[in-house]
Every structure is written in structure tokens, then in C-alpha cells.
Design a protein around this motif. Structure first.
Motif, PDB file in Angstrom:
ATOM      1  N   GLN A  77       0.831  -1.211   0.000  1.00 58.00           N
ATOM      2  CA  GLN A  77       0.000   0.000   0.000  1.00 58.00           C
ATOM      3  C   GLN A  77       0.861   1.255   0.000  1.00 58.00           C
ATOM      4  OE1 GLN A  77      -2.476  -0.605   3.428  1.00 58.00           O
ATOM      5  NE2 GLN A  77      -3.974  -1.828   2.300  1.00 58.00           N
ATOM      6  N   GLU A  78       1.933   1.281   0.793  1.00 56.22           N
ATOM      7  CA  GLU A  78       2.816   2.443   0.835  1.00 56.22           C
ATOM      8  C   GLU A  78       3.496   2.660  -0.507  1.00 56.22           C
ATOM      9  OE1 GLU A  78       3.092   4.725   3.273  1.00 56.22           O
ATOM     10  OE2 GLU A  78       1.511   3.607   4.297  1.00 56.22           O
ATOM     11  N   LEU A  79       3.947   1.576  -1.124  1.00 54.59           N
ATOM     12  CA  LEU A  79       4.635   1.710  -2.406  1.00 54.59           C
ATOM     13  C   LEU A  79       3.679   2.041  -3.536  1.00 54.59           C
ATOM     14  CD1 LEU A  79       7.373  -1.001  -2.066  1.00 54.59           C
ATOM     15  CD2 LEU A  79       7.566   1.461  -1.801  1.00 54.59           C
ATOM     16  N   GLU A  80       2.438   1.562  -3.475  1.00 56.79           N
ATOM     17  CA  GLU A  80       1.448   1.955  -4.484  1.00 56.79           C
ATOM     18  C   GLU A  80       1.236   3.464  -4.465  1.00 56.79           C
ATOM     19  OE1 GLU A  80      -1.983  -0.463  -3.651  1.00 56.79           O
ATOM     20  OE2 GLU A  80      -1.074  -2.223  -4.601  1.00 56.79           O
ATOM     21  N   LYS A  81       1.177   4.047  -3.266  1.00 55.99           N
ATOM     22  CA  LYS A  81       1.048   5.505  -3.148  1.00 55.99           C
ATOM     23  C   LYS A  81       2.251   6.199  -3.766  1.00 55.99           C
ATOM     24  CE  LYS A  81      -1.291   5.091   1.294  1.00 55.99           C
ATOM     25  NZ  LYS A  81      -1.123   5.332   2.734  1.00 55.99           N
ATOM     26  N   ALA A  82       3.437   5.687  -3.473  1.00 54.43           N
ATOM     27  CA  ALA A  82       4.664   6.293  -3.993  1.00 54.43           C
ATOM     28  C   ALA A  82       4.705   6.223  -5.515  1.00 54.43           C
ATOM     29  CB  ALA A  82       5.875   5.594  -3.414  1.00 54.43           C
ATOM     30  N   ILE A  83       4.322   5.093  -6.063  1.00 58.48           N
ATOM     31  CA  ILE A  83       4.326   4.928  -7.513  1.00 58.48           C
ATOM     32  C   ILE A  83       3.357   5.912  -8.159  1.00 58.48           C
ATOM     33  CG2 ILE A  83       3.648   3.340  -9.359  1.00 58.48           C
ATOM     34  CD1 ILE A  83       4.873   1.080  -7.575  1.00 58.48           C
ATOM     35  N   GLN A  84       2.196   6.094  -7.574  1.00 55.94           N
ATOM     36  CA  GLN A  84       1.212   7.040  -8.121  1.00 55.94           C
ATOM     37  C   GLN A  84       1.736   8.467  -8.106  1.00 55.94           C
ATOM     38  OE1 GLN A  84      -2.323   6.378  -5.834  1.00 55.94           O
ATOM     39  NE2 GLN A  84      -2.763   4.421  -6.805  1.00 55.94           N
ATOM     40  N   ASP A  85       2.546   8.808  -7.096  1.00 54.97           N
ATOM     41  CA  ASP A  85       3.070  10.164  -6.966  1.00 54.97           C
ATOM     42  C   ASP A  85       4.296  10.422  -7.837  1.00 54.97           C
ATOM     43  OD1 ASP A  85       1.102  10.752  -5.145  1.00 54.97           O
ATOM     44  OD2 ASP A  85       2.374  10.465  -3.390  1.00 54.97           O
ATOM     45  N   ALA A  86       4.931   9.371  -8.331  1.00 52.19           N
ATOM     46  CA  ALA A  86       6.176   9.523  -9.082  1.00 52.19           C
ATOM     47  C   ALA A  86       5.900   9.899 -10.535  1.00 52.19           C
ATOM     48  CB  ALA A  86       6.965   8.231  -9.019  1.00 52.19           C
ATOM     49  N   ASP A  87       6.777  10.739 -11.082  1.00 52.27           N
ATOM     50  CA  ASP A  87       6.662  11.142 -12.480  1.00 52.27           C
ATOM     51  C   ASP A  87       7.402  10.187 -13.402  1.00 52.27           C
ATOM     52  OD1 ASP A  87       5.157  13.402 -11.865  1.00 52.27           O
ATOM     53  OD2 ASP A  87       6.960  14.588 -11.492  1.00 52.27           O
ATOM     54  N   ASP A  88       8.559   9.749 -12.994  1.00 55.25           N
ATOM     55  CA  ASP A  88       9.335   8.791 -13.763  1.00 55.25           C
ATOM     56  C   ASP A  88      10.260   8.054 -12.811  1.00 55.25           C
ATOM     57  OD1 ASP A  88      11.833  10.395 -13.598  1.00 55.25           O
ATOM     58  OD2 ASP A  88      10.735  11.742 -14.905  1.00 55.25           O
ATOM     59  N   PHE A  89      10.977   7.079 -13.341  1.00 56.67           N
ATOM     60  CA  PHE A  89      11.655   6.137 -12.459  1.00 56.67           C
ATOM     61  C   PHE A  89      13.095   5.839 -12.833  1.00 56.67           C
ATOM     62  CE2 PHE A  89       7.149   5.400 -12.396  1.00 56.67           C
ATOM     63  CZ  PHE A  89       6.872   5.323 -11.051  1.00 56.67           C
ATOM     64  N   GLU A  90      13.713   6.629 -13.689  1.00 56.24           N
ATOM     65  CA  GLU A  90      15.063   6.281 -14.131  1.00 56.24           C
ATOM     66  C   GLU A  90      16.074   6.427 -13.009  1.00 56.24           C
ATOM     67  OE1 GLU A  90      18.413   7.466 -17.335  1.00 56.24           O
ATOM     68  OE2 GLU A  90      16.336   7.462 -17.978  1.00 56.24           O
ATOM     69  N   LEU A  91      16.834   5.379 -12.806  1.00 56.74           N
ATOM     70  CA  LEU A  91      17.893   5.341 -11.807  1.00 56.74           C
ATOM     71  C   LEU A  91      19.143   4.808 -12.492  1.00 56.74           C
ATOM     72  CD1 LEU A  91      15.841   3.670  -8.933  1.00 56.74           C
ATOM     73  CD2 LEU A  91      16.394   6.097  -9.156  1.00 56.74           C
ATOM     74  N   GLU A  92      20.259   5.485 -12.330  1.00 51.97           N
ATOM     75  CA  GLU A  92      21.515   5.056 -12.949  1.00 51.97           C
ATOM     76  C   GLU A  92      22.534   4.720 -11.866  1.00 51.97           C
ATOM     77  OE1 GLU A  92      25.097   6.809 -15.708  1.00 51.97           O
ATOM     78  OE2 GLU A  92      23.188   7.856 -15.670  1.00 51.97           O
ATOM     79  N   VAL A  93      23.006   3.495 -11.870  1.00 55.70           N
ATOM     80  CA  VAL A  93      24.007   3.066 -10.897  1.00 55.70           C
ATOM     81  C   VAL A  93      25.368   3.551 -11.367  1.00 55.70           C
ATOM     82  CG1 VAL A  93      25.065   1.107  -9.720  1.00 55.70           C
ATOM     83  CG2 VAL A  93      22.637   1.038 -10.317  1.00 55.70           C
ATOM     84  N   GLU A  94      26.026   4.341 -10.509  1.00 57.29           N
ATOM     85  CA  GLU A  94      27.341   4.876 -10.850  1.00 57.29           C
ATOM     86  C   GLU A  94      28.475   4.027 -10.293  1.00 57.29           C
ATOM     87  OE1 GLU A  94      27.360   8.926  -9.447  1.00 57.29           O
ATOM     88  OE2 GLU A  94      26.468   9.603 -11.334  1.00 57.29           O
ATOM     89  N   ASP A  95      28.265   3.439  -9.105  1.00 55.49           N
ATOM     90  CA  ASP A  95      29.331   2.691  -8.463  1.00 55.49           C
ATOM     91  C   ASP A  95      28.719   1.681  -7.500  1.00 55.49           C
ATOM     92  OD1 ASP A  95      32.170   2.247  -7.820  1.00 55.49           O
ATOM     93  OD2 ASP A  95      31.628   3.049  -5.858  1.00 55.49           O
TER      94      ASP A  95
END
Length: 136
Positions: A77-95
Motif C-alpha cells: 500500500q505504501e509503495l502503491e502511493k509512492a508509484i502514483q506520486d512519481a513522475d518517472d523512475f530512471e535510476l543510474e548506478v554509478e558505483d
């Protein structure tokens, strides 16, 4: 304040981080470092797909999920709320740095329309890696 109360906002911030179209950075790593980067990629793809259950079941460490439940929060339920509030999801691992059964990854994304780099923490669970913190 308990660790879980910090963890939920960090997960939400990680889900809200991003800067556009999806791209994989896991291919920049090999061996165990790649396996850690793959968990970040799984967070990104599950967020894009709106799959809170996958994040809870496949990304977050069991200890973190149990702490959330003990604090009265329902992971999905907490993550469903977060997903609804997010605009996009790109994450780049640098190290990625691995020390025994723990690892850290420096992850670039966007927060409040600005680039941000956060440190994600992981623990080995069974033969894989799971997130214990998504952004200090």
C-alpha cells in the motif's frame, strides 16, 4: 526515530527519482556488483510498471519489510502511493562497493527537478541481494 520510519520516505524518494526514458546501467558491472546493480534496475522497472508487489517481494530486504509491518505500514500500500506520486523512475548506478554480505551503490536520479546521487544499501539474502536502504 526507528529505522523503518526513515526507510519508507527513502523508498518513496527513490521511486520519485528519475530523469526520463529507461536505460540500463547494470551492464556496466560484472559479477556480484552487477547483481547489486540488477536490484536497482528491478526497482526501476517495477516502478515503471506500477508493480508495488514486485518491489516489496523482489527488491526490499525481508528485514525492512518486517520493520515496516511492525510499524503498522503495509509495504504494498505504501509503495502503491509512492508509484502514483512519481513522475518517472530512471535510476543510474554509478558505483557499487561490496564488503562481505553488505553492499552500497551510488545511484543517480532526479529529485525536485535536480540531479541527485543517493547511496543505496543492500544485504545478501540467500544467493541474491536485497535493498535495506534506498537513499541516504
Amino acid at each position: 526515530m526507528s529505522r523503518v520510519l526513515f526507510a519508507v520516505p527513502l523508498v518513496l524518494a527513490a521511486l520519485a527519482a528519475g530523469c526520463g526514458a529507461s536505460a540500463s546501467s547494470a551492464g556496466d558491472f560484472e559479477g556480484e556488483e552487477r547483481r547489486v546493480a540488477d536490484v536497482v534496475e528491478k526497482l526501476q522497472s517495477a516502478g515503471e510498471a506500477g508493480d508495488a508487489a514486485e518491489i516489496c517481494d523482489e527488491v526490499l530486504a525481508s528485514e525492512l519489510r518486517e520493520e515496516m509491518q511492525a510499524a503498522g505500514a503495509n509495504c504494498e500500500q505504501e509503495l502503491e502511493k509512492a508509484i502514483q506520486d512519481a513522475d518517472d523512475f530512471e535510476l543510474e548506478v554509478e558505483d557499487v562497493t561490496i564488503t562481505g554480505d553488505t553492499a552500497t551503490a551510488r545511484v543517480r536520479g532526479r529529485e525536485d527537478d535536480e540531479e541527485a546521487v543517493r547511496t543505496f544499501e543492500f544485504a545478501r539474502e540467500g544467493s541474491g541481494w536485497r535493498a535495506t536502504s534506498l537513499g541516504s
